[in-house]
Design a protein around this motif. Structure first.
Motif, PDB file in Angstrom:
ATOM      1  N   GLY A  16      -7.061  38.937  19.111  1.00  0.00           N
ATOM      2  CA  GLY A  16      -7.957  37.807  19.220  1.00  0.00           C
ATOM      3  C   GLY A  16      -7.758  36.784  18.128  1.00  0.00           C
ATOM      4  O   GLY A  16      -6.853  36.900  17.292  1.00  0.00           O
ATOM      5  N   SER A  17      -8.633  35.779  18.115  1.00  0.00           N
ATOM      6  CA  SER A  17      -8.525  34.670  17.176  1.00  0.00           C
ATOM      7  C   SER A  17      -9.863  34.362  16.531  1.00  0.00           C
ATOM      8  O   SER A  17     -10.923  34.593  17.117  1.00  0.00           O
ATOM      9  N   LEU A  18      -9.797  33.842  15.315  1.00  0.00           N
ATOM     10  CA  LEU A  18     -10.953  33.324  14.601  1.00  0.00           C
ATOM     11  C   LEU A  18     -10.516  32.085  13.833  1.00  0.00           C
ATOM     12  O   LEU A  18      -9.348  31.967  13.459  1.00  0.00           O
ATOM     13  N   ARG A  19     -11.456  31.192  13.572  1.00  0.00           N
ATOM     14  CA  ARG A  19     -11.195  30.059  12.702  1.00  0.00           C
ATOM     15  C   ARG A  19     -12.230  30.027  11.591  1.00  0.00           C
ATOM     16  O   ARG A  19     -13.433  29.936  11.857  1.00  0.00           O
ATOM     17  N   LEU A  85      -4.662  38.460  15.717  1.00  0.00           N
ATOM     18  CA  LEU A  85      -5.209  39.258  14.625  1.00  0.00           C
ATOM     19  C   LEU A  85      -4.885  40.737  14.793  1.00  0.00           C
ATOM     20  O   LEU A  85      -4.855  41.265  15.907  1.00  0.00           O
ATOM     21  N   LYS A  86      -4.639  41.390  13.658  1.00  0.00           N
ATOM     22  CA  LYS A  86      -4.317  42.802  13.597  1.00  0.00           C
ATOM     23  C   LYS A  86      -5.375  43.538  12.786  1.00  0.00           C
ATOM     24  O   LYS A  86      -6.027  42.938  11.934  1.00  0.00           O
ATOM     25  N   PRO A  87      -5.551  44.845  13.010  1.00  0.00           N
ATOM     26  CA  PRO A  87      -6.515  45.599  12.209  1.00  0.00           C
ATOM     27  C   PRO A  87      -6.281  45.475  10.705  1.00  0.00           C
ATOM     28  O   PRO A  87      -7.249  45.472   9.937  1.00  0.00           O
ATOM     29  N   GLU A  88      -5.032  45.353  10.269  1.00  0.00           N
ATOM     30  CA  GLU A  88      -4.746  45.221   8.844  1.00  0.00           C
ATOM     31  C   GLU A  88      -5.168  43.877   8.262  1.00  0.00           C
ATOM     32  O   GLU A  88      -5.110  43.686   7.046  1.00  0.00           O
ATOM     33  N   ASP A  89      -5.595  42.940   9.107  1.00  0.00           N
ATOM     34  CA  ASP A  89      -6.156  41.686   8.626  1.00  0.00           C
ATOM     35  C   ASP A  89      -7.612  41.842   8.192  1.00  0.00           C
ATOM     36  O   ASP A  89      -8.181  40.906   7.622  1.00  0.00           O
TER      37      ASP A  89
END
Length: 115
Positions: A16-19, A85-89
């Motif tokens: 997914g994405s976030l800003r 996005l990845k879990p490590e983010d």
């Protein structure tokens, strides 16, 4: 007093994405640079991306090609568009800004990426 107000953090699934947004207030001094850093539990704070007043950007290798930093000088606001996005983010993300040779930090906003 200078303050940096962050918004946009939250919970998102992998892919997914976030800003994130960071607005600078309390000073009319020119913003020399802005950046985003992150800190995961038990780890050191690390640089994610920076942008200087000439528009040049730098990215950590781990986010290159997925994240984009930008700034709107009229709004005195920086953004971090985070895609794929990845879990490590998962981390607390902190905004910073340099004004008149002084460094200011935001309060941090939590980004959680689930598998």
């Amino acid at each position: 007093q200078v303050q940096l107000v962050e918004s946009g953090g939250g919970l998102v699934q992998a892919g997914g994405s976030l800003r994130l947004s960071c607005a600078v207030s309390g000073s009319s001094f020119s913003i020399n640079s802005m950046g985003w850093y992150r800190q995961a539990p038990g780890k050191q704070r690390e640089l994610v991306a920076t942008i200087i007043n000439g528009g040049s950007t730098n990215y950590a290798d781990s986010v290159k090609g997925r994240f984009t930093i930008s700034r709107d000088n009229a709004k005195r606001t920086a953004y971090l568009q985070m895609n794929s996005l990845k879990p490590e983010d998962t981390a607390i993300y902190y905004c910073n800004a340099i004004l008149f040779a002084r460094v200011y930090w935001g309060q941090g906003t939590q980004v959680t990426v689930s598998s």
